[in-house]
Write an enzyme that holds these catalytic residues in place. Structure first.
Site, short mmCIF file in Angstrom:
data_model
loop_
_atom_site.label_atom_id
_atom_site.label_comp_id
_atom_site.label_asym_id
_atom_site.label_seq_id
_atom_site.Cartn_x
_atom_site.Cartn_y
_atom_site.Cartn_z
N CYS A 63 38.34 38.34 44.92
CA CYS A 63 38.99 39.27 44.11
C CYS A 63 38.40 40.60 44.22
O CYS A 63 38.39 41.09 45.42
CB CYS A 63 38.92 38.63 42.72
N HIS A 113 41.21 33.30 42.56
CA HIS A 113 40.08 32.68 41.67
C HIS A 113 40.49 31.05 41.68
O HIS A 113 41.67 30.85 41.64
CB HIS A 113 40.08 33.12 40.32
#
Length: 518
Positions: A343, A458
């Site tokens: 991310c 994630h």
């Protein structure tokens, strides 16, 4: 602020603490699983959570990771009603305010204080709706109910307990010391109506012979008029994601014992680190030592560096450069070391990160220098990528494919940025969604995994087969033979059952059922 008590007749139990990190989240999950095992339909609830660990519901809404874990304890899908208000700090004085799963605005403290009545109205609606669908509710407080500077604006502790008609159990962490003073002091600072809501105490994280506590338990009960519901032992290696970074940061700089063939994987502790639970699964692998570092002196010469997510990517990127870690990571990668970004960490691997709309802007950099972090920041320059922060936030659950290995990976995306390749001929797709959308890039190389790669996904390392393939690739780079087959299974459901068993033995569950009227 409207302090009307709900008309809900659903029995409810609330865990509050004498401090942050007293173990409220874990005990809430334990009680959720115990009640579920006993045949009740149960749901968790935390009206307001301040955390950088978040999760995406099936409907594409954002809630605290702790409530997602508690939902798993109830064997429910995460529901935005379980955590209607989420605050994600981006600086010492401001946070992104997320209400019913969607970002409302970035607010400073005083701005949020004015907004709180509106937030609490959403909290009440969410609680009433969720409670109407279940036999019992287990609520979690935040920090301490005795924070006298915050009580006037409370929407998460006693104000919420009164609204829900909840029976409150006050949790104290005996491992940190001073727990009896904390319990008595907390009760002394509560108003009369707040004291009436407290049914009793739980001591958490005790090591030793519990009978040695008898005089202190008796004294505290005599002083406060409140009984103890149990003493929960210190539980090592729970295998359950942490709510916040308190316990996580205790491991910074610590060198774990290594077996001869153990891999040294380093996670960079960014000032605004988010979703650090993305690396939790490595901690159960027999041939991995996971270290958390936040300075150049701690870095050493690892086998892999992982750059995690961030709630303030431009600010944390600036910190990496100022600390010297950026140059060290770049030198490590150019020497053939494996660097992975997730991310925000993925965004940092590129050439530039721009925040023209001040999506993640803060007034000051972590170094306290007055700089404009909404301007374009230089990335680590390890991948030919550029990222521009956009106002629309991507919130989605994902099933994807790791292209080099063909492994299926699952997880979720939470990000503002749009990342594009600047030199596509140098890039390889690392991970794609099922629809073919690329959500990860890497540089071409001679190994199964790219030496530098990153993804927006994630939870990518939660998959046992994918994680083992990644570890075995690191082993081959080090001249070690791969370990055949999955070495460790990363699943929180068995961990929740183990947790529930221990907590059930430690607590007087008969007394818990009595106060709930069940």
């Amino acid at each position: 602020m409207n302090n009307t008590v709900t008309s809900s007749t659903t029995p409810s139990l609330m865990l509050q603490g004498t401090s942050s990190n007293a173990g409220k989240s874990v005990l809430t999950a334990a009680l959720c699983r115990i009640l579920l095992q006993d045949g009740l339909s149960v749901a968790p609830f935390k009206s307001q959570n301040m955390a950088l660990n978040s999760f995406v519901t099936p409907n594409g809404e954002e809630i605290g990771r702790a409530q997602a874990v508690q939902a798993a304890a109830c064997r429910l899908e995460p529901d935005v009603r379980m955590n209607p208000v989420l605050l994600k700090p981006s600086s010492d004085t401001g946070s992104q305010v997320i209400v019913m799963g969607k970002s409302v605005a970035n607010m400073r403290v005083k701005e949020y204080m004015k907004y709180k009545p509106t937030a609490f109205a959403h909290v009440q609606t969410a609680y009433d709706s969720l409670a109407s669908e279940h036999d019992v509710m287990v609520l979690e407080g935040a920090g301490s109910p005795a924070e006298i500077n915050l009580k006037a604006h409370d929407i998460v502790n006693m104000t919420m307990a009164r609204y829900a008609k909840a029976k409150v159990l006050l949790v104290g962490d005996i491992d940190r010391g001073g727990v009896f003073a904390s319990l008595v002091g907390t009760m002394e600072l509560l108003d009369a109506w707040e004291k009436d809501l407290v049914s009793g105490f739980i001591l958490n994280r005790f090591r030793g012979d519990v009978t040695l506590l008898d005089p202190a338990l008796e004294f505290t009960t005599n002083r406060t008029g409140k009984p103890f519901f149990g003493v929960v032992p210190y539980l090592m290696q729970l295998g359950i994601p942490e709510e916040d970074s308190v316990t996580f940061k205790e491991s910074i700089g610590r060198q774990l014992p290594l077996r001869d063939d153990a891999l040294d994987i380093v996670l960079l502790d960014l000032p605004h680190i988010a979703n650090f639970t993305d690396v939790d699964a490595f901690s159960i692998e027999p041939d991995v030592a996971l270290r958390v570092v936040n300075s150049l002196s701690q870095l050493g010469n690892p086998d892999c560096i992982i750059i995690p997510g961030s709630k303030n990517t431009p600010g944390d990127l600036h910190w990496l450069h100022q600390s010297g870690l950026a140059a060290a990571v770049k030198n490590f990668a150019e020497a053939g070391g494996v660097v992975t970004g997730i991310c925000g960490g993925f965004q940092m691997l590129g050439e530039t990160v721009s925040d023209p709309a001040s999506i993640e802007y803060v007034e000051q950099a972590p170094s306290s220098e007055n700089i404009h972090l909404h301007a374009t920041q230089q990335g680590l320059g390890l991948l030919p990528l550029r990222t521009i922060m956009g106002e629309e936030k991507v919130l989605t659950r994902v099933t994807g494919i790791h292209i080099p290995t063909g492994n299926t990976v699952t997880g979720y995306e939470i990000h503002h940025g749009i990342t594009e390749s600047t030199e596509s001929q140098k890039m390889q797709s690392a991970i794609t969604r099922e629809d073919g959308t690329i959500i990860g890039f890497g540089l071409a190389g001679n190994h199964l995994f790219q030496s530098v790669w990153g993804t927006y996904l994630h939870g990518v390392f939660d998959d046992d087969n994918f994680r083992r393939a990644f570890i075995n690739d690191l082993r081959s780079r080090k001249g070690l033979s791969p370990l055949q087959g999955v070495q460790a299974s990363f699943s929180i459901d068995p961990a929740l059952d183990r947790l529930a068993e221990t907590v059930r033995e430690a607590l007087d569950m008969k007394k818990v059922y009595e106060i709930l009227g069940l």
